[in-house]
Design an enzyme around this catalytic site. Structure first.
Site, PDB file in Angstrom:
ATOM      1  N   LYS A 142       0.834  -1.311  -0.100  1.00 12.88           N
ATOM      2  CA  LYS A 142       0.112   0.016   0.107  1.00 12.88           C
ATOM      3  C   LYS A 142       0.726   1.318  -0.099  1.00 12.88           C
ATOM      4  O   LYS A 142       0.545   2.126  -0.682  1.00 12.88           O
ATOM      5  CB  LYS A 142      -0.802   0.040   1.248  1.00 12.88           C
ATOM      6  CG  LYS A 142      -2.056  -0.944   0.975  1.00 12.88           C
ATOM      7  CD  LYS A 142      -3.177  -0.770   2.023  1.00 12.88           C
ATOM      8  CE  LYS A 142      -4.361  -1.612   1.828  1.00 12.88           C
ATOM      9  NZ  LYS A 142      -5.393  -1.392   2.587  1.00 12.88           N
ATOM     10  N   LYS A 155      -6.298 -13.421  -8.267  1.00 19.17           N
ATOM     11  CA  LYS A 155      -7.661 -13.095  -7.677  1.00 19.17           C
ATOM     12  C   LYS A 155      -8.612 -12.209  -8.094  1.00 19.17           C
ATOM     13  O   LYS A 155      -8.231 -11.391  -8.638  1.00 19.17           O
ATOM     14  CB  LYS A 155      -7.394 -12.768  -5.933  1.00 19.17           C
ATOM     15  CG  LYS A 155      -8.561 -13.591  -5.079  1.00 19.17           C
ATOM     16  CD  LYS A 155      -7.876 -13.452  -3.476  1.00 19.17           C
ATOM     17  CE  LYS A 155      -8.964 -12.537  -2.872  1.00 19.17           C
ATOM     18  NZ  LYS A 155      -8.497 -12.433  -1.515  1.00 19.17           N
ATOM     19  N   LYS A 164     -11.679  -6.362  -6.188  1.00 20.61           N
ATOM     20  CA  LYS A 164     -12.659  -5.101  -6.337  1.00 20.61           C
ATOM     21  C   LYS A 164     -11.688  -3.965  -6.489  1.00 20.61           C
ATOM     22  O   LYS A 164     -12.332  -3.007  -7.029  1.00 20.61           O
ATOM     23  CB  LYS A 164     -13.308  -4.932  -5.033  1.00 20.61           C
ATOM     24  CG  LYS A 164     -12.461  -4.900  -3.731  1.00 20.61           C
ATOM     25  CD  LYS A 164     -13.167  -4.790  -2.487  1.00 20.61           C
ATOM     26  CE  LYS A 164     -12.767  -4.631  -1.200  1.00 20.61           C
ATOM     27  NZ  LYS A 164     -13.634  -4.766  -0.015  1.00 20.61           N
TER      28      LYS A 164
END
Ligand code: TRP
Length: 334
Positions: free
Chosen positions: A115, A197, A200
């Site tokens: 992040k 994966k 979102k």
């Protein structure tokens, strides 16, 4: 333990639009756990502000997620469904736990590194101590089990370390939580890159089916799913795109991969893709209708929000009081 049941805690962020992967991999399976466990499911809005959010959007999405929990079948009378920000004990315990967590431990967190790289202009202290807030979430409720994906395992390990460290100094204050290992949900991969994966936050909108996608969009995304040039429908590692489609089909219909392979034996990929699209619509359409119904009943949702925040607050403050006493904060004068 709470009322003779083990305690289960999990949280989800309301950032980004939830995908079919979130539903089939997590939410759908949570519904079956409420008889066995005392369940707390938090909309972790305090975690969300570690990256910048539009206030209106955050508020709207948090409510949509909470509504979705209920629409997915989590009975809010049995499961404590609440906003993290409504229970101030989360922030209070996080502070205490900050003082029992080492910089070195937080520096090793792979999610922080990811992040920080992604939000290089805003590497704030909250992003760094994010796992400590997560530890507070879990430890506040004397949680026994936490259903988490592999990406959150490192944070859960840290939570255990913090709990053990604290207990070693002050006695048995926290239950040391374990990862929930039970029937795990289907792992749904990206429709455009089956090695990744379904996420979102994928930039490619065709890679993910969002829970609020309309029927035509769902059908179109399934039709465009990446497969292979083998041309035979089978369930193998060599055909990951196809296997993912079969997994989605099975998770939506309850069939086994063998049954599905038999059903489509000798047919083209187009037929399978169409069937997958219909199966997904068959699951998401009723879910969307329940969301719409619930959204109309503002008073009901408001009541759930209020009552469950009170319920969560009751249990959380019990743990917090114990912690304050142990570390030497003075008793409150009543
Ligand atoms: N960090 C988790 C995620 O992004 C969300 C989360 C916050 C959580 N607190 C939690 C998950 C406590 C499990 C338990 O997925």
């Amino acid at each position: 333990m709470l009322d003779g049941k083990k305690v289960l805690f999990s949280g989800m962020q309301a950032t980004g639009n939830l995908t079919l992967g979130n539903y089939l991999g997590a939410l759908k399976n949570w519904v079956t756990l409420s008889d066995e466990y005392e369940c707390f499911y938090s909309v972790v809005d305090m975690h969300s502000i570690t990256v910048r959010q539009d206030p209106q959007v955050l508020r709207k999405r948090a409510r949509a997620l909470l509504t979705l929990y209920i629409a997915a079948g989590l009975d809010p009378e049995k499961n404590c469904i609440y906003y993290q920000s409504h229970v101030s004990a989360h922030a209070e315990l996080a502070w205490v736990l900050n003082c029992f967590t080492y910089m070195g431990e937080l520096n090793r967190m792979t999610q922080f590194k990811d992040k920080a790289a992604k939000h290089a202009d805003n590497i704030n202290a909250g992003l760094f101590t994010y796992p400590v807030l997560m530890a507070a979430d879990i430890l506040l409720y004397q949680t026994d089990v936490v259903p988490v994906g592999i990406d959150q395992m490192q944070h859960l390990e840290l939570t255990r370390d913090i709990a053990e460290r604290f207990n070693a100094i002050y006695g048995d204050v926290f239950t040391v939580p374990e990862a929930y290992i039970g029937k795990v949900g289907a792992k749904i991969m990206s429709l455009q890159d089956p090695s990744r994966k379904m996420s979102k936050s994928d930039e490619n909108p065709n890679a993910s089916i969002y829970l609020m996608d309309d029927a035509d969009t769902i059908r179109r995304k399934c039709k465009r799913a990446v497969t292979d040039s083998v041309g035979i429908i089978q369930y193998t590692d060599e055909q990951p795109g196809l296997r993912n489609l079969l997994d989605i089909y099975c998770a939506c219909t309850g069939k086994t991969p063998e049954e599905a392979v038999r059903e489509f034996d000798g047919q083209g990929y187009g037929v399978l893709k169409e069937a997958v699209g219909e199966a997904v619509v068959g699951v998401l359409d009723p879910l969307q209708k329940r969301v719409a119904e619930l959204e109309k009943d503002k008073a009901y949702i408001d009541r759930i929000i209020k009552e469950n925040a009170e319920k969560a607050g009751y249990f959380a403050s019990k743990t917090l009081r114990k912690v304050h006493r142990k570390i030497g904060f003075p008793d409150r004068i009543r």
